[in-house]
Design an enzyme around this catalytic site. Structure first.
Site, PDB file in Angstrom:
ATOM      1  CB  CYS A   7     -93.393  25.432  10.098  1.00 49.81           C
ATOM      2  SG  CYS A   7     -92.880  25.053  11.711  1.00 49.81           S
ATOM      3  N   GLY A   8     -89.907  25.961   9.455  1.00 51.13           N
ATOM      4  CA  GLY A   8     -88.624  25.263   9.404  1.00 51.13           C
ATOM      5  C   GLY A   8     -88.201  24.839  10.800  1.00 51.13           C
ATOM      6  CG  ASN A  11     -86.170  31.626  12.126  1.00 47.90           C
ATOM      7  OD1 ASN A  11     -86.429  32.051  13.250  1.00 47.90           O
ATOM      8  ND2 ASN A  11     -84.970  31.708  11.599  1.00 47.90           N
ATOM      9  CB  THR A  12     -92.591  29.449  12.013  1.00 44.99           C
ATOM     10  OG1 THR A  12     -92.207  28.188  12.572  1.00 44.99           O
ATOM     11  CG2 THR A  12     -93.943  29.309  11.343  1.00 44.99           C
ATOM     12  N   GLY A 107     -88.849  15.990   2.954  1.00 46.05           N
ATOM     13  CA  GLY A 107     -89.211  17.201   3.676  1.00 46.05           C
ATOM     14  C   GLY A 107     -90.152  18.052   2.845  1.00 46.05           C
ATOM     15  CG  ASP A 109     -88.054  22.019   3.867  1.00 47.94           C
ATOM     16  OD1 ASP A 109     -88.260  20.779   3.787  1.00 47.94           O
ATOM     17  OD2 ASP A 109     -87.023  22.491   4.387  1.00 47.94           O
ATOM     18  NE  ARG A 110     -84.499  18.000   0.344  1.00 48.64           N
ATOM     19  CZ  ARG A 110     -83.828  16.867   0.194  1.00 48.64           C
ATOM     20  NH1 ARG A 110     -84.084  15.834   0.961  1.00 48.64           N
ATOM     21  NH2 ARG A 110     -82.900  16.773  -0.737  1.00 48.64           N
ATOM     22  CG  ASP A 129     -84.124  26.441   1.545  1.00 50.97           C
ATOM     23  OD1 ASP A 129     -83.558  27.279   2.276  1.00 50.97           O
ATOM     24  OD2 ASP A 129     -85.348  26.276   1.542  1.00 50.97           O
TER      25      ASP A 129
HETATM   26  N1  LIG Z   1     -75.426  37.699   6.642  1.00 50.52           N
HETATM   27  C1  LIG Z   1     -76.077  36.893   7.482  1.00 50.52           C
HETATM   28  N2  LIG Z   1     -75.435  36.388   8.538  1.00 50.52           N
HETATM   29  C2  LIG Z   1     -76.068  35.563   9.394  1.00 50.52           C
HETATM   30  N3  LIG Z   1     -77.335  35.180   9.281  1.00 50.52           N
HETATM   31  C3  LIG Z   1     -78.021  35.659   8.243  1.00 50.52           C
HETATM   32  C4  LIG Z   1     -77.460  36.528   7.282  1.00 50.52           C
HETATM   33  N4  LIG Z   1     -78.393  36.832   6.354  1.00 50.52           N
HETATM   34  C5  LIG Z   1     -79.492  36.163   6.732  1.00 50.52           C
HETATM   35  N5  LIG Z   1     -79.279  35.462   7.863  1.00 50.52           N
HETATM   36  C6  LIG Z   1     -80.189  34.609   8.601  1.00 50.52           C
HETATM   37  O1  LIG Z   1     -80.736  33.674   7.740  1.00 50.52           O
HETATM   38  C7  LIG Z   1     -81.945  33.246   8.328  1.00 50.52           C
HETATM   39  C8  LIG Z   1     -82.992  33.089   7.277  1.00 50.52           C
HETATM   40  O2  LIG Z   1     -82.847  31.830   6.806  1.00 50.52           O
HETATM   41  P1  LIG Z   1     -84.033  30.928   6.361  1.00 50.52           P
HETATM   42  O3  LIG Z   1     -85.334  31.459   6.721  1.00 50.52           O
HETATM   43  O4  LIG Z   1     -83.765  30.593   4.965  1.00 50.52           O
HETATM   44  O5  LIG Z   1     -83.712  29.662   7.212  1.00 50.52           O
HETATM   45  P2  LIG Z   1     -83.846  29.459   8.765  1.00 50.52           P
HETATM   46  O6  LIG Z   1     -85.039  30.157   9.248  1.00 50.52           O
HETATM   47  O7  LIG Z   1     -82.543  29.805   9.421  1.00 50.52           O
HETATM   48  O8  LIG Z   1     -83.965  27.892   8.770  1.00 50.52           O
HETATM   49  P3  LIG Z   1     -85.279  26.995   8.689  1.00 50.52           P
HETATM   50  O9  LIG Z   1     -86.057  27.462   7.515  1.00 50.52           O
HETATM   51  O10 LIG Z   1     -84.709  25.621   8.534  1.00 50.52           O
HETATM   52  O11 LIG Z   1     -85.982  27.214   9.971  1.00 50.52           O
HETATM   53  C9  LIG Z   1     -82.399  34.257   9.323  1.00 50.52           C
HETATM   54  O12 LIG Z   1     -82.368  33.695  10.616  1.00 50.52           O
HETATM   55  C10 LIG Z   1     -81.356  35.353   9.191  1.00 50.52           C
HETATM   56  O13 LIG Z   1     -81.046  35.889  10.444  1.00 50.52           O
HETATM   57  C1  LIG Z   2     -83.716  18.468   5.486  1.00 49.33           C
HETATM   58  C2  LIG Z   2     -84.696  19.402   6.177  1.00 49.33           C
HETATM   59  C3  LIG Z   2     -84.408  19.427   7.677  1.00 49.33           C
HETATM   60  C4  LIG Z   2     -84.476  20.808   5.597  1.00 49.33           C
HETATM   61  O1  LIG Z   2     -85.375  21.713   6.137  1.00 49.33           O
HETATM   62  C5  LIG Z   2     -86.164  18.962   5.906  1.00 49.33           C
HETATM   63  O2  LIG Z   2     -86.423  19.024   4.552  1.00 49.33           O
HETATM   64  C6  LIG Z   2     -86.445  17.579   6.418  1.00 49.33           C
HETATM   65  O3  LIG Z   2     -86.649  17.383   7.591  1.00 49.33           O
HETATM   66  N1  LIG Z   2     -86.463  16.580   5.489  1.00 49.33           N
HETATM   67  C7  LIG Z   2     -86.798  15.217   5.763  1.00 49.33           C
HETATM   68  C8  LIG Z   2     -85.908  14.255   5.046  1.00 49.33           C
HETATM   69  C9  LIG Z   2     -85.844  14.429   3.539  1.00 49.33           C
HETATM   70  O4  LIG Z   2     -86.138  15.504   3.010  1.00 49.33           O
HETATM   71  O5  LIG Z   2     -85.475  13.465   2.861  1.00 49.33           O
HETATM   72  K   LIG Z   3     -86.628  27.642   5.030  1.00 52.63           K
END
Ligand SMILES: Nc1ncnc2c1ncn2[C@@H]1O[C@H](COP(=O)(O)OP(=O)(O)OP(=O)(O)O)[C@@H](O)[C@H]1O
Ligand SMILES: CC(C)(CO)[C@@H](O)C(=O)NCCC(=O)O
Ligand SMILES: [K+]
EC number: 2.7.1.33
Length: 260
Positions: A7-8, A11-12, A107, A109-110, A129
């Site tokens: 869960c980012g 997006n999730t 975080g 995710d990290r 990432d």
């Molecule tokens: N060429 C592109 N141009 C714009 N967006 C893109 C492209 N390729 C992939 N994406 C976008 O990248 C996103 C996927 O990214 P990822 O899942 O890594 O992170 P996120 O969902 O954006 O962020 P988080 O994980 O922080 O919620 C998707 O929303 C997708 O639409």
């Molecule tokens: C930096 C993000 C937003 C990236 O998803 C996440 O890892 C987060 O909320 N981190 C908390 C702070 C830290 O990682 O030090």
């Molecule tokens: K992510």
């Protein structure tokens, strides 16, 4: 089977792992209001539409948004009759050390990315990432997470330009033909694309210099291929890095005995 949830802030992602491979992956926007019942309706609909016949017995969650964890826990309990592992909570052991300032909540995710990177590539890594934020996670020789860098995400930066300047439109990232733009969209794309190429180069070079050893650079996230294809910035990139890390952490907690 394992339901892994990443869960980012934007997006999730839900993936089903059968022990060998991911048999399905679905993405939804992250919303703190979404209830367990809503998750289940969405999930079960997709499962039956795609004829995914999976008995979910285990669940693991990484969430950068603390508020969604409650409803995901209810999903696990009510519909899968399981207690989920939640990365970052004390009862979820990690196969790596975390060496940061006391009181720092890294975080999840990290941490998951670091676990995945170490599992696939060994130590001395920089994991980049491209999510809501662009993060650089530094993995030591022994696999420990030892810190990193947080920069604004690519889409966030484009959004910020659009929101702050009346004459700047919403644009999507792409690699412009030339660095000098001759229209507004091309100028913005150049600033963000080549600006990020610079960020990635500079941050990675400084990390390597600071640590004074060779390191591999691994990228993940939706935009990694765009940067890799254009500039060869990374030693490798992996689409499902975070998901892979979740399976490694799940297996570790299932099979190892950990002292409290
Ligand atoms: N060429 C592109 N141009 C714009 N967006 C893109 C492209 N390729 C992939 N994406 C976008 O990248 C996103 C996927 O990214 P990822 O899942 O890594 O992170 P996120 O969902 O954006 O962020 P988080 O994980 O922080 O919620 C998707 O929303 C997708 O639409
Ligand atoms: C930096 C993000 C937003 C990236 O998803 C996440 O890892 C987060 O909320 N981190 C908390 C702070 C830290 O990682 O030090
Ligand atoms: K992510």
């Amino acid at each position: 089977m394992l339901l892994a949830v990443d869960c980012g802030n934007t997006n999730t992602v839900f993936s089903i792992w059968n022990g060998t491979e991911f048999i399905a992956t679905w993405r939804t926007s992250t919303e703190t209001q979404r209830t367990a019942d809503q998750y289940y309706v969405w999930l079960s609909t997709l499962m039956s539409l795609q004829k995914v016949d999976a008995q979910i017995t285990d669940m693991i969650i990484s969430s950068t948004v603390p508020r969604v964890v409650f409803n995901l826990r209810v999903l696990a309990d009510r519909y899968f009759n399981t207690r989920p592992l939640v990365v970052g909570r004390p009862d979820c052991a990690l196969p790596i050390d975390v060496r940061v300032d006391a009181g720092t909540a890294v975080g999840p995710d990290r941490l998951v990315n670091s676990v995945a990177g170490y599992d696939l590539y060994g130590g001395d890594l920089i994991v980049v990432d491209f999510g809501t934020a662009t993060t650089f996670d530094v993995v030591d020789t022994d696999g420990a997470y030892v810190g990193g860098v947080i920069a604004p995400g690519v889409n966030l930066s484009l959004q910020a330009l659009h929101e702050a300047a009346a004459a700047l439109p919403h644009v999507d990232i792409s690699r412009p033909q030339t660095v000098v733009g001759t229209n507004t969209v091309a100028c913005m794309q150049s600033g963000i694309f080549y600006g990020y190429v610079g960020v990635i180069r500079e941050v990675c070079a400084r990390i390597k210099a600071e640590r004074a050893r060779p390191m591999k650079i691994i990228a993940t996230g939706g935009l990694a291929p765009l940067f890799q294809q254009a500039e060869e910035l990374f030693d490798d990139w992996k689409d499902e890095l975070t998901m892979h890390g979740l399976t490694v952490i799940h297996l570790y907690n299932k099979t190892e005995r950990h002292p409290e």
